[in-house]
Design an enzyme around this catalytic site. Structure first.
Site, PDB file in Angstrom:
ATOM      1  N   LYS A  46      40.872  30.339  39.908  1.00 18.80           N
ATOM      2  CA  LYS A  46      39.687  29.619  39.423  1.00 18.80           C
ATOM      3  C   LYS A  46      39.852  29.156  37.981  1.00 18.80           C
ATOM      4  O   LYS A  46      39.591  28.004  37.653  1.00 18.80           O
ATOM      5  CB  LYS A  46      38.427  30.508  39.517  1.00 18.80           C
ATOM      6  CG  LYS A  46      38.110  30.988  40.927  1.00 18.80           C
ATOM      7  CD  LYS A  46      36.780  31.730  40.974  1.00 18.80           C
ATOM      8  CE  LYS A  46      36.750  33.028  40.186  1.00 18.80           C
ATOM      9  NZ  LYS A  46      37.600  34.104  40.717  1.00 18.80           N
ATOM     10  N   ARG A  84      27.992  35.920  41.425  1.00 19.76           N
ATOM     11  CA  ARG A  84      28.797  36.903  42.144  1.00 19.76           C
ATOM     12  C   ARG A  84      27.936  37.835  42.991  1.00 19.76           C
ATOM     13  O   ARG A  84      28.482  38.762  43.605  1.00 19.76           O
ATOM     14  CB  ARG A  84      29.559  37.769  41.131  1.00 19.76           C
ATOM     15  CG  ARG A  84      31.017  37.369  40.920  1.00 19.76           C
ATOM     16  CD  ARG A  84      31.463  38.132  39.702  1.00 19.76           C
ATOM     17  NE  ARG A  84      32.830  38.519  39.656  1.00 19.76           N
ATOM     18  CZ  ARG A  84      33.732  37.941  38.866  1.00 19.76           C
ATOM     19  NH1 ARG A  84      33.431  36.890  38.167  1.00 19.76           N
ATOM     20  NH2 ARG A  84      34.938  38.428  38.798  1.00 19.76           N
ATOM     21  N   ARG A 142      49.949  38.781  36.670  1.00 16.08           N
ATOM     22  CA  ARG A 142      49.178  38.265  35.534  1.00 16.08           C
ATOM     23  C   ARG A 142      48.999  39.360  34.478  1.00 16.08           C
ATOM     24  O   ARG A 142      48.989  39.086  33.285  1.00 16.08           O
ATOM     25  CB  ARG A 142      47.817  37.775  36.042  1.00 16.08           C
ATOM     26  CG  ARG A 142      46.964  37.125  34.980  1.00 16.08           C
ATOM     27  CD  ARG A 142      45.750  36.452  35.595  1.00 16.08           C
ATOM     28  NE  ARG A 142      44.651  37.375  35.810  1.00 16.08           N
ATOM     29  CZ  ARG A 142      43.482  37.030  36.363  1.00 16.08           C
ATOM     30  NH1 ARG A 142      43.278  35.812  36.789  1.00 16.08           N
ATOM     31  NH2 ARG A 142      42.516  37.917  36.515  1.00 16.08           N
ATOM     32  N   ARG A 170      44.844  41.858  29.909  1.00 18.54           N
ATOM     33  CA  ARG A 170      43.611  42.363  30.508  1.00 18.54           C
ATOM     34  C   ARG A 170      43.851  43.716  31.151  1.00 18.54           C
ATOM     35  O   ARG A 170      44.655  43.844  32.071  1.00 18.54           O
ATOM     36  CB  ARG A 170      43.102  41.380  31.580  1.00 18.54           C
ATOM     37  CG  ARG A 170      42.481  40.147  31.000  1.00 18.54           C
ATOM     38  CD  ARG A 170      42.026  39.203  32.086  1.00 18.54           C
ATOM     39  NE  ARG A 170      41.106  39.804  33.060  1.00 18.54           N
ATOM     40  CZ  ARG A 170      40.441  39.123  33.968  1.00 18.54           C
ATOM     41  NH1 ARG A 170      40.586  37.816  34.042  1.00 18.54           N
ATOM     42  NH2 ARG A 170      39.635  39.738  34.811  1.00 18.54           N
ATOM     43  N   ARG A 222      38.188  45.606  42.430  1.00 14.61           N
ATOM     44  CA  ARG A 222      37.650  44.242  42.212  1.00 14.61           C
ATOM     45  C   ARG A 222      37.690  43.450  43.516  1.00 14.61           C
ATOM     46  O   ARG A 222      36.761  42.694  43.817  1.00 14.61           O
ATOM     47  CB  ARG A 222      38.455  43.533  41.116  1.00 14.61           C
ATOM     48  CG  ARG A 222      38.166  44.120  39.723  1.00 14.61           C
ATOM     49  CD  ARG A 222      39.236  43.752  38.717  1.00 14.61           C
ATOM     50  NE  ARG A 222      39.314  42.339  38.454  1.00 14.61           N
ATOM     51  CZ  ARG A 222      40.409  41.721  38.007  1.00 14.61           C
ATOM     52  NH1 ARG A 222      41.525  42.416  37.776  1.00 14.61           N
ATOM     53  NH2 ARG A 222      40.385  40.438  37.782  1.00 14.61           N
TER      54      ARG A 222
HETATM   55  P1  AMP Z   1      36.660  37.613  35.822  1.00 11.95           P
HETATM   56  O1  AMP Z   1      37.348  37.180  34.585  1.00 11.95           O
HETATM   57  O2  AMP Z   1      35.797  36.525  36.413  1.00 11.95           O
HETATM   58  O3  AMP Z   1      37.579  38.231  36.830  1.00 11.95           O
HETATM   59  O4  AMP Z   1      35.625  38.763  35.395  1.00 11.95           O
HETATM   60  C1  AMP Z   1      36.084  39.970  34.799  1.00 11.95           C
HETATM   61  C2  AMP Z   1      35.009  41.028  34.898  1.00 11.95           C
HETATM   62  O5  AMP Z   1      33.829  40.597  34.208  1.00 11.95           O
HETATM   63  C3  AMP Z   1      34.530  41.337  36.318  1.00 11.95           C
HETATM   64  O6  AMP Z   1      35.366  42.264  36.981  1.00 11.95           O
HETATM   65  C4  AMP Z   1      33.139  41.910  36.043  1.00 11.95           C
HETATM   66  O7  AMP Z   1      33.212  43.227  35.554  1.00 11.95           O
HETATM   67  C5  AMP Z   1      32.656  41.027  34.884  1.00 11.95           C
HETATM   68  N1  AMP Z   1      31.952  39.824  35.404  1.00 11.95           N
HETATM   69  C6  AMP Z   1      32.356  38.521  35.288  1.00 11.95           C
HETATM   70  N2  AMP Z   1      31.478  37.690  35.871  1.00 11.95           N
HETATM   71  C7  AMP Z   1      30.502  38.475  36.385  1.00 11.95           C
HETATM   72  C8  AMP Z   1      29.325  38.219  37.133  1.00 11.95           C
HETATM   73  N3  AMP Z   1      28.974  36.967  37.489  1.00 11.95           N
HETATM   74  N4  AMP Z   1      28.553  39.279  37.471  1.00 11.95           N
HETATM   75  C9  AMP Z   1      28.874  40.532  37.128  1.00 11.95           C
HETATM   76  N5  AMP Z   1      29.979  40.850  36.454  1.00 11.95           N
HETATM   77  C10 AMP Z   1      30.799  39.842  36.082  1.00 11.95           C
END
Ligand code: AMP
Length: 190
Positions: free
Chosen positions: A14, A89, A128, A134, A146
């Site tokens: 994404k 989400r 990654r 991260r 996740r």
């Molecule tokens: P991402 O970079 O999108 O994989 O997000 C990393 C982490 O941020 C996720 O594993 C969640 O802990 C938190 N996070 C990101 N977006 C959301 C969301 N829309 N709702 C809840 N937690 C989120």
């Protein structure tokens, strides 16, 4: 105005594709994951609140996430549209987004899901993790969590938007520019 949800499991590409789409369509990219990481890095109260969830690969509570998303949209009243990446989400986040856009006379234009098989996701994320810095990309248990959270809590968002024909899937495996072209076809048909 285009309000695109770029959807898909962690590691589906994404973020990578969003950067290309932003350039072509001149939209504002809002990644809730990036916003949380910015807050973590800067030790803000929001970052502190989110830290324990992110470190475990859990979702940050809806109330916190929805508020942050709305604030980001409100900060940018003059853009041509948005790419929502990593949001919504959960079903409550989807309902909140619909309501929020409706108040502005807008709606979600399309949800495009990047479809990638599980085995590929795990190896992409571990890979990654070698360079992303991260913590949630380094540990296979956290990654698995996740992926589980995605299946149980996030995937229903695809069906939520399918009800009014807003959701489509795009095959997310192959050369990056081929995947990009597949996404563009979907956006051009909005
Ligand atoms: P991402 O970079 O999108 O994989 O997000 C990393 C982490 O941020 C996720 O594993 C969640 O802990 C938190 N996070 C990101 N977006 C959301 C969301 N829309 N709702 C809840 N937690 C989120």
């Amino acid at each position: 105005m285009i309000n695109l949800i770029l959807f898909g499991p962690p590691g589906s590409g994404k973020g990578t594709q969003a950067s290309n789409l932003v350039e072509k369509y001149n939209l504002l990219h809002i990644s809730t994951g990036d916003l949380f990481r910015f807050n973590l890095k800067n030790n803000t109260p929001l970052g502190e609140e989110a830290r324990s969830y992110i470190d475990k690969g859990e979702l940050v509570p809806d109330a916190v996430t929805i508020k942050m998303l709305k604030a980001k949209v409100e900060e940018n009243p003059d853009v041509k549209g948005f790419i929502f990446d990593g949001y919504p989400r959960t079903i409550p986040q989807s309902e909140a987004l619909n309501e929020f856009l409706q108040e502005k006379g807008e709606k979600v234009s399309k949800l495009v899901m990047l479809d990638v098989p599980d085995e590929e996701l795990m190896s992409r994320l571990l890979n990654r993790g070698k360079t992303s810095g991260r913590a949630d990309d380094l540990d296979s248990d956290i990654i698995q969590n996740r992926l589980n959270v995605y299946k149980e809590t996030t995937f229903p968002v695809f069906n939520f938007y399918l009800k009014d024909n807003t959701s489509v899937k795009v095959w997310g495996v192959g050369p990056l520019d081929t995947i990009f072209q597949r996404l563009c076809l979907e956006i051009d048909s909005i």
